[in-house]
Enzyme design. Structure first.
Site, mmCIF file in Angstrom:
data_model
loop_
_atom_site.group_PDB
_atom_site.id
_atom_site.type_symbol
_atom_site.label_atom_id
_atom_site.label_comp_id
_atom_site.label_asym_id
_atom_site.label_seq_id
_atom_site.Cartn_x
_atom_site.Cartn_y
_atom_site.Cartn_z
ATOM 1 N N LYS A 155 34.024 25.995 -9.825
ATOM 2 C CA LYS A 155 33.098 26.459 -9.689
ATOM 3 C C LYS A 155 33.255 27.621 -8.139
ATOM 4 C CE LYS A 155 30.586 24.955 -5.765
ATOM 5 N NZ LYS A 155 29.847 24.356 -5.234
ATOM 6 N N ASP A 174 26.547 23.814 -9.601
ATOM 7 C CA ASP A 174 26.312 23.009 -9.236
ATOM 8 C C ASP A 174 25.785 21.827 -8.864
ATOM 9 O OD1 ASP A 174 23.932 24.021 -8.445
ATOM 10 O OD2 ASP A 174 24.266 24.920 -6.550
#
Ligand code: SF4
Length: 246
Positions: A155, A174
């Site tokens: 991420k 996310d």
């Protein structure tokens, strides 16, 4: 000839293939969400472009290194809070070298408002050390290299490569992207890495960076975890989420 053709159906009856085939069709359907029809995906992308033509990362930064540190600090914390902390942090520690030579106990207190400050201090100092020693003080430009930095997972890698360098290495997944991808039936997975793989298959690569920002913006502004504001959503006609509010 007629007698021969009558015998054939009894042979077919004994074939055990049917249940297996039915099972594999069912699992294929589960693996790929029904909402991934290319026309529907294109319509969702068009709606996102219409609603959020200028969506971008909301973590304040002036370079890739600052974005990396801000993204590490943003785990389990709001961007607003991170921006408050980094406003003074980046003045005191302008580069990787400054973080490497920080006093850990001091840095812990400085980033304390972002939560999980002991682990975040280790990640920030560890990533800075690695950047200084292995990458000449510059954040690397490949996912493979960036994943070698302590405390950095896909991420964070996608945020930094996409936003700071414009490199579409993947889709940022996310909490908002995870929730919205499921609500929009673009995936039926819950694991972020599997969701990312699903999205990379159905979203054109040139849209990966912007799509992530747009879904995050939509999640923050309209499609909230609790009580999504569906009445204000321009994708309402395309959405059949079970927790829709209209
Ligand atoms: S219609 Fe509602 S649940 Fe569906 S994407 Fe829009 S805000 Fe989210």
């Amino acid at each position: 000839m007629a007698a021969k053709s009558k015998k054939k159906p009894s042979k077919k009856k004994s074939a055990p293939a049917k249940p297996k085939a039915a099972k594999s069709i069912k699992s294929a359907k589960a693996a790929r969400a029904a909402g991934t029809d290319p026309k529907r995906v294109a319509a969702i992308l068009a709606k996102l472009d219409e609603a959020y033509p200028n969506a971008t990362c909301e973590l304040k930064h002036e370079n890739a290194f600052q974005l990396l540190i801000a993204t590490i600090l943003s785990a389990q914390c709001t961007d607003v809070r991170v921006n408050q902390v980094t406003e003074t942090l980046f003045k005191k520690y302008p580069d990787a070298k400054a973080f490497v030579y920080a006093t850990p106990s001091e840095l812990e207190q400085e980033i304390r408002p972002t939560g999980f400050f002991r682990n975040k201090t280790k990640s920030v100092m560890g990533a800075s050390k690695s950047i200084l020693e292995k990458f000449g003080g510059q954040v690397p430009r490949t996912m493979e290299e960036i994943l070698t930095l302590p405390g950095v997972a896909r991420k964070t890698g996608n945020v930094v490569l996409g936003t700071a360098y414009g490199i579409a290495s993947g889709v940022v997944v996310d909490t908002h992207v995870l929730r919205l991808s499921n609500r929009l039936d673009l995936t039926r997975n819950e694991d972020p890495e599997k969701v990312e793989q699903d999205l990379m298959k159905i979203i054109p690569q040139e849209k990966w960076i912007q799509f992530s920002h747009q879904l995050i913006w939509h999640g923050r502004r309209v499609c909230h975890a609790r009580k999504p504001k569906c009445i204000e959503c321009n994708m309402e006609s395309l959405c059949y989420a079970r927790d829709k509010t209209v």
